[in-house]
Scaffold this active site. Structure first.
Site, PDB file in Angstrom:
ATOM      1  CD  GLU A 131      -6.432  17.247   9.903  1.00  0.00           C
ATOM      2  OE1 GLU A 131      -6.363  18.487  10.013  1.00  0.00           O
ATOM      3  OE2 GLU A 131      -7.136  16.666   9.075  1.00  0.00           O
ATOM      4  CE  LYS A 133      -0.989  10.475   5.212  1.00  0.00           C
ATOM      5  NZ  LYS A 133      -1.468   9.224   4.684  1.00  0.00           N
ATOM      6  CG  ASP A 135      -3.834   3.322   6.789  1.00  0.00           C
ATOM      7  OD1 ASP A 135      -3.837   3.678   5.596  1.00  0.00           O
ATOM      8  OD2 ASP A 135      -3.178   2.362   7.214  1.00  0.00           O
ATOM      9  CE1 TYR A 242      -8.489  14.548   3.837  1.00  0.00           C
ATOM     10  CE2 TYR A 242      -9.102  12.803   5.345  1.00  0.00           C
ATOM     11  CZ  TYR A 242      -8.624  13.216   4.115  1.00  0.00           C
ATOM     12  OH  TYR A 242      -8.306  12.294   3.172  1.00  0.00           O
ATOM     13  CE  LYS A 330       2.717   7.806   6.456  1.00  0.00           C
ATOM     14  NZ  LYS A 330       3.069   7.461   5.075  1.00  0.00           N
ATOM     15  CB  CYS A 435      22.779  -9.768 -18.461  1.00  0.00           C
ATOM     16  SG  CYS A 435      21.006  -9.560 -18.611  1.00  0.00           S
ATOM     17  CB  CYS A 438      20.919 -11.057 -22.912  1.00  0.00           C
ATOM     18  SG  CYS A 438      22.035  -9.790 -22.288  1.00  0.00           S
ATOM     19  CB  CYS A 459      22.620  -6.048 -18.826  1.00  0.00           C
ATOM     20  SG  CYS A 459      22.502  -6.737 -20.463  1.00  0.00           S
ATOM     21  CB  CYS A 465      19.542  -7.264 -22.951  1.00  0.00           C
ATOM     22  SG  CYS A 465      18.913  -7.838 -21.363  1.00  0.00           S
TER      23      CYS A 465
HETATM   24  S1  IVH Z   1      -5.269  16.487   3.826  1.00  0.00           S
HETATM   25  C1  IVH Z   1      -4.198  18.496  -0.266  1.00  0.00           C
HETATM   26  N1  IVH Z   1      -5.784  15.288   6.074  1.00  0.00           N
HETATM   27  O1  IVH Z   1      -3.556  11.112   3.130  1.00  0.00           O
HETATM   28  C2  IVH Z   1      -4.095  17.287   0.591  1.00  0.00           C
HETATM   29  N2  IVH Z   1      -5.240  13.929   4.202  1.00  0.00           N
HETATM   30  O2  IVH Z   1      -0.986  11.144   1.799  1.00  0.00           O
HETATM   31  C3  IVH Z   1      -5.357  17.022   1.296  1.00  0.00           C
HETATM   32  N3  IVH Z   1      -5.317  11.525   4.635  1.00  0.00           N
HETATM   33  O3  IVH Z   1      -4.788  11.444  -0.117  1.00  0.00           O
HETATM   34  C4  IVH Z   1      -5.227  15.889   2.212  1.00  0.00           C
HETATM   35  N4  IVH Z   1      -5.920  11.678   6.746  1.00  0.00           N
HETATM   36  O4  IVH Z   1      -6.256  10.253   1.607  1.00  0.00           O
HETATM   37  C5  IVH Z   1      -5.437  15.124   4.790  1.00  0.00           C
HETATM   38  N5  IVH Z   1      -6.318  14.354   8.119  1.00  0.00           N
HETATM   39  C6  IVH Z   1      -5.976  14.197   6.847  1.00  0.00           C
HETATM   40  C7  IVH Z   1      -5.799  12.929   6.273  1.00  0.00           C
HETATM   41  C8  IVH Z   1      -5.417  12.831   4.941  1.00  0.00           C
HETATM   42  C9  IVH Z   1      -5.635  10.852   5.748  1.00  0.00           C
HETATM   43  C10 IVH Z   1      -4.918  10.899   3.375  1.00  0.00           C
HETATM   44  C11 IVH Z   1      -5.625  11.374   2.145  1.00  0.00           C
HETATM   45  C12 IVH Z   1      -4.540  11.820   1.203  1.00  0.00           C
HETATM   46  C13 IVH Z   1      -3.353  11.120   1.751  1.00  0.00           C
HETATM   47  C14 IVH Z   1      -2.093  11.847   1.406  1.00  0.00           C
END
Ligand code: IVH
Length: 718
Positions: A131, A133, A135, A242, A330, A435, A438, A459, A465
């Site tokens: 799924e 991620k 932001d 999620y 990522k 340094c 110092c 240093c 220092c």
């Molecule tokens: S699962 C136990 N699913 O990413 C971990 N996180 O880098 C539960 N985030 O703190 C997180 N989209 O804020 C999960 N589809 C997704 C997400 C997601 C964004 C964020 C979330 C988390 C951070 C971790």
């Protein structure tokens, strides 16, 4: 004042122009009163008059929500330092995710999971969800008997901010759930702002003379964390569910099933989520999501994979702060060209001279970047850590056009140079050999064993220092160490320069010395009666401290938070730890062997510890500090009610309900230590079929032996 002076008009009579002018005036006036009150302890108006100003500001903002200024007194950032939101301790911590950057990292992840679970391909496919991620910022929503009772930000993972009223304004979040839901439900997800809403909001802010947000993530965070809920209501925030925290009953037994349930309960869930049965499928979904990224209308920074079956998630558990059952793949980092204006040398607490690139500010992925890491002098010269030439062996020079890359929260890196743009007079960078703080010699140590020259120049000034001393103090009071509120980098620098705080113990004698001094802190620039008292109180609150924090705070080389925890758990008390570190100077003795035997502590760490304790000055500093501060024994901390907390266990024979890795992780979760062999120090042996010599040894020594089933009974897992 003329008749049309908006300051004299009723809020209801203001035109938009007058309202904007009034809000500007009030922002300035209230901020000046804040400074007089908080910083100078010298308010010039009564509390009632001050409240009236704030009320007028709030009333105008309510009538003209579009005119709310970025520097409005009702906005938390930049407002009076008041305790803005209450705190909420998460019933179950909110964790982060481990990252994968390549397809191979994803293969490794699935391989690791399979090995951990002994889930071989013959058992069939291992379902994994994929799924986007999102932001934004994560939020935990708690429902009791189907009603939303609280909403908390992630905070430090253990405790977040109470933003319930603000969360209630988000359309994607239902206020109540259907009748048949479990009594306690905690739904977690991401609050974010869509691109179109972000652009419109920024246009409005700029139109009102305010400062725009740098990116949708900041806009979402800034909008959710508003003291004035009316402002949040005007900000178009969205939410995707999620994950979850505490649940009194589970409505499904897979990740996908849970998300379906959340969607039935009225939450927005991400439509791109897919269930896959092979790494190749996961990678296909990744590429598909990456391709549609630009058309989604909101920011995402990768794809999250999660093992679908919840029973397997449970078995996999966590490593430090991230689940073993999930990973974030990522998207590649964003890149941009800019000019290197200067190279600055910073001196760290261990004396390391670290070069920092000062860049012509440039926007990369929505964030303005003006510093980048340059690592060390070899890196600048164009030689890698391994001696291999970097970037075609080109040195980095001030004036160069450099390509920088930014990935997530990582410090931006210089990844390339455009030599065609190098100014003709650019000179190779001369890395200092003294340094800058110092003037002592700065040298590159030679590793005693490998004979390799350290990449870092240090240093040699040690105690003289000032940069090392202040950096050590900053580390000592930092968040994961003593965590003293009100004692940040700025204050440490000032106290050090004044001669008030030269070593950690001085912090704890500040109040006493201040009371006896002619130049009282409260009379100093930037301080007042309240702020001085608050600082002294915050210091006093830390006179008792968990052992692992205490060890970490000492800033011993190679002893980070993880090692500090291992040591605290292994030795239990400060006295036992300090005694053992002195005894370990004898490398032929038991104490040295025991230190090296701690799982996770290697020879380099052991050597750094012994060296630290053998240094008389460090012992003096510690003695003075321990006269003021008491480290709390580790068993007391680890005692989570688990019957094996603080115990040393040995697993032997073949285990049938879990793998070895799993057994070890589980024992550690319950606060126990796992050893590889049975000795007098073993508290308990868990033996499966086929156990041999270890079982025999345990019987000889009279150590308790239990079966794998007994183990599950003992720790209360089914
Ligand atoms: S699962 C136990 N699913 O990413 C971990 N996180 O880098 C539960 N985030 O703190 C997180 N989209 O804020 C999960 N589809 C997704 C997400 C997601 C964004 C964020 C979330 C988390 C951070 C971790």
């Amino acid at each position: 004042m003329t008749r049309s002076d908006p300051a004299l008009l009723d809020v209801d009579d203001l035109t938009p122009e007058q309202a904007a002018a009034e809000l500007a005036r009030l922002a300035e006036e209230i901020s000046a009163h804040d400074a007089r009150y908080y910083r100078d302890d010298a308010p010039s108006i009564s509390d009632a008059e001050y409240d009236a100003l704030r009320q007028r500001n709030a009333a105008i903002e309510k009538r003209f929500p579009d005119l709310v200024r970025a520097d409005s007194p009702s906005v938390k950032v930049g407002a009076a330092p008041q305790e803005a939101f209450g705190k909420i301790t998460h019933a179950i911590p909110m964790l982060s995710l481990d990252n994968a950057f390549s397809d191979d990292d994803v293969r490794d992840f699935v391989g690791r999971v399979r090995r951990f679970l002994k889930y071989d391909p013959l058992k069939g496919p291992l379902a994994v969800t994929a799924e986007p991620k999102i932001d934004g910022l994560s939020l935990s929503l708690r429902f009791e008997q189907g009603r939303l009772v609280s909403a908390a930000t992630r905070g430090d993972g253990a405790t977040g901010e109470n933003v319930t009223r603000n969360a209630e304004t988000i359309d994607d979040i239902p206020r109540s759930l259907p009748k048949d839901v479990p009594d306690i439900v905690e739904v977690r997800g991401e609050v974010y702002m869509a691109h179109a809403d972000f652009t419109a909001l920024n246009e409005r802010m700029v139109g009102n003379g305010g400062k725009p947000f740098a990116n949708p993530r900041n806009a979402a965070a800034g909008s959710l964390r508003q003291l004035n809920v009316e402002i949040t209501r005007q900000r178009p925030l969205r939410f995707f569910a999620y994950a979850w925290g505490e649940m009194s009953a589970m409505p499904a037994d897979t990740q996908m099933g849970m998300i379906d349930v959340f969607s039935q309960w009225g939450f927005a869930t991400n439509p791109l989520m897919k269930r896959c049965e092979s790494v190749e499928e996961l990678i296909d979904v990744y590429h598909h999501i990456e391709e549609t990224r630009a058309t989604l209308g909101y920011d995402i920074d990768g794809v999250v994979y999660k093992i679908d079956r919840l029973d397997l998630q449970k078995r996999l558990g966590f490593v430090s702060r991230s689940p073993r059952w999930a990973i974030a793949h990522k998207f590649p980092a964003e890149k941009a060209f800019t000019i290197l204006n200067a190279i600055e040398i910073q001196v760290g607490r261990t004396g390391a001279l670290t070069p920092v690139a000062k860049l012509e500010p440039v926007t990369v992925g929505g964030v303005v970047v003006s510093n980048a890491s340059l690592h060390n002098e070899d890196y600048i010269r164009g030689v890698g850590q391994d001696g291999e030439p970097l970037r075609g062996g080109k040195d980095i020079r001030v004036g160069d056009t450099v390509r920088i890359q930014r990935a997530g929260d990582v410090i931006p890196q210089i990844i390339d140079l455009d030599l065609t743009k190098r100014p003709p007079d650019a000179e190779p960078f001369a890395f200092p050999t003294t340094c800058p703080a110092c003037g002592s010699h700065a040298v590159r140590e030679v590793h005693p064993k490998t004979g390799r020259i350290d990449a870092i120049r240090r240093c040699t000034g040690g105690l003289i220092c000032p940069a090392q001393a202040t950096e050590k103090l900053k580390h000592f009071v930092s968040r994961n160490a003593f965590d003293i509120e009100g004692l940040g980098d700025k204050q440490v620098d000032a106290f050090y320069a004044d001669g008030m705080v030269k070593n950690p113990a001085d912090i704890f004698t500040l109040r006493r010395r201040d009371a006896a001094s002619l130049t009282r802190l409260k009379n100093k620039d930037g301080w007042g009666e309240t702020s001085a008292k608050n600082l002294f109180d915050a210091i006093d609150e830390r006179r008792e401290i968990d052992l692992h924090r205490f060890i970490y705070a000492l800033g011993i080389r190679h002893v980070g938070e993880g090692n500090a925890k291992l040591l605290a758990r292994a030795y239990g008390s400060w006295e036992a730890f300090a005694r053992a570190m002195r005894a370990a100077e004898d490398h032929a003795g038991d104490a040295w062997a025991e230190l090296n035997n701690i799982d996770g502590v290697g020879e380099v760490v052991a050597e750094a510890l012994v060296q630290f304790f053998s240094e008389p000055h460090n012992r003096e500093v510690l003695e003075a500090l321990l006269a003021e501060v008491t480290p709390v024994d580790a068993e007391k901390i680890a005692d989570t009610g688990s019957p094996v907390a603080g115990k040393t266990l040995v697993f032997t024979g073949s285990l049938e309900r879990m793998t070895r890795d799993e057994a070890k992780a589980m024992a550690e979760r319950f606060g126990a230590k796992v050893a590889g062999s049975v000795s007098k120090k073993t508290d308990l042996v868990i033996a499966g079929p086929g156990a041999g010599s270890k079982l025999k040894k345990a019987e000889e020594l009279g150590v308790d032996v239990i079966s794998e089933d007994d183990w599950f009974d003992l720790v209360g897992e089914i």
